[in-house]
Design an enzyme around this catalytic site. Structure first.
Site, PDB file in Angstrom:
ATOM      1  N   TYR A 177       0.812  -1.214   0.000  1.00  0.00           N
ATOM      2  CA  TYR A 177       0.000   0.000   0.000  1.00  0.00           C
ATOM      3  C   TYR A 177       0.852   1.275   0.000  1.00  0.00           C
ATOM      4  O   TYR A 177       0.316   2.379  -0.009  1.00  0.00           O
ATOM      5  CB  TYR A 177      -1.003   0.010   1.149  1.00  0.00           C
ATOM      6  CG  TYR A 177      -0.439  -0.234   2.528  1.00  0.00           C
ATOM      7  CD1 TYR A 177       0.350   0.714   3.167  1.00  0.00           C
ATOM      8  CD2 TYR A 177      -0.738  -1.407   3.216  1.00  0.00           C
ATOM      9  CE1 TYR A 177       0.837   0.508   4.435  1.00  0.00           C
ATOM     10  CE2 TYR A 177      -0.248  -1.629   4.494  1.00  0.00           C
ATOM     11  CZ  TYR A 177       0.538  -0.667   5.103  1.00  0.00           C
ATOM     12  OH  TYR A 177       1.029  -0.879   6.368  1.00  0.00           O
ATOM     13  N   LYS A 192       5.259   4.654   4.763  1.00  0.00           N
ATOM     14  CA  LYS A 192       5.910   3.703   3.852  1.00  0.00           C
ATOM     15  C   LYS A 192       6.141   4.318   2.479  1.00  0.00           C
ATOM     16  O   LYS A 192       7.150   4.032   1.815  1.00  0.00           O
ATOM     17  CB  LYS A 192       5.058   2.441   3.728  1.00  0.00           C
ATOM     18  CG  LYS A 192       4.869   1.649   5.011  1.00  0.00           C
ATOM     19  CD  LYS A 192       6.118   0.921   5.427  1.00  0.00           C
ATOM     20  CE  LYS A 192       5.837  -0.062   6.569  1.00  0.00           C
ATOM     21  NZ  LYS A 192       7.049  -0.764   7.010  1.00  0.00           N
TER      22      LYS A 192
END
Length: 303
Positions: A177, A192
């Site tokens: 994701y 991330k």
């Protein structure tokens, strides 16, 4: 902050009859030649649990001296105990990655103790499902602090030593994701995504110094933490499994095996990449047709 001196274990037994002997490789380490990381020093953040533990076990089994770092010293015992039984070289540091001075002091302690750091795995993370409108400021800052800030602090200080040595490998653990987003994890997805951008930036910046920087993006894999925080409901877990073309979650061993490959000389010409390990989940996420469906062409309006 780092503890001093760090607990460590040195080789104690190579007897093939000893159940803790090094020949009994973890599953993740069976795909690379014995001694692949012999003589190398690795730092693995969050290396005492979950995926970080499996990567640490594989590195140890293939000859590396491995230092793990995490906030909770209780997370260190699994690797240290196994290292003592199997004759691996491992040590542990108590470290909060959100504190830049503590990261620096931990890296400096490792460099003083071992003279180098050849491998860095930025694995430490925090995640849980929460709608964005209900996410607290503290929760947002905590996750970004661990994942994004901590990855930069560790990369910066270890990177300096690698630049001086003219060699090194950094692996950042992100998630699928990071590129596509996912409802409920805006904090982790944002962090991330930042790490992925950092990966590609540092890969280009540090390649002339002989340093490779890559990321690995696991999809859902078997993990107590993920099961507790991301799919605590069996119905949700089943729905996720059914969305994966290969029909199952990955194991930690499988994801760790790919991580070890990216850290090894087998991938010496790979840098700036994001290696996806998700059983085909992202490849199938936008499909217009499901296997087995029979599509009938619509009749033309003009007859």
């Amino acid at each position: 902050m780092a503890d001093a001196p760090p607990p460590s274990h040195s080789p104690s037994s190579n007897d093939p009859g000893d159940p803790g002997a090094p020949h009994a490789l973890p599953a993740s380490a069976r795909w690379l030649p014995a001694g692949t990381f012999a003589g190398e020093v690795a730092l693995v953040t969050g290396g005492g649990t979950g995926l970080g533990l499996e990567i640490s076990r594989g590195l140890c089994a293939l000859g590396a001296t491995v230092a793990i770092a995490s906030r909770n010293p209780e997370h260190h015992s699994a690797l240290l105990n196994e290292a003592q039984a199997r004759g691996w070289n491992a040590e542990a540091h108590v470290l909060d990655l959100r504190e830049a001075p503590s990261v620096r002091s931990t890296v400096e302690a490792l460099l003083e103790r071992h003279g180098k750091i050849d491998l860095l795995v930025n694995n430490a993370a925090g995640n849980f499902v929460c709608p964005a409108e209900r996410l607290s400021t503290n929760a947002w800052r905590s996750v970004l602090g661990i994942v994004l800030d901590g990855t930069f602090y560790a990369s910066k200080h270890v990177g300096r030593a690698m630049i001086a040595a003219r060699k090194g490998v950094i692996l950042n653990v992100v998630a699928t994701y990071a590129t596509g987003g996912m409802p409920g994890v805006v904090h982790s997805a944002s962090a991330k995504a930042g790490v992925l951008a950092m990966t590609r930036t540092l890969a280009g910046e540090w390649a002339p110094h002989g340093i490779r920087v890559n990321a690995i993006a696991p999809g859902p894999f078997q993990s107590d933490g993920a099961a507790r925080n991301l799919w605590p409901d069996p119905a949700v877990e089943q729905r996720i499994v059914e969305s994966i073309p290969l029909g199952r979650f990955a194991t930690r061993d499988e994801v760790a095996a790919h991580s070890l490959w990216l850290l090894s000389p087998a991938s010496a010409y790979i840098t700036g990449e994001n290696f996806v390990v998700d059983g085909g989940l992202t490849a199938a996420s936008s499909r217009l047709w499901n296997p087995g469906e029979r599509l009938e062409r619509r009749p033309r309006k003009d007859g």
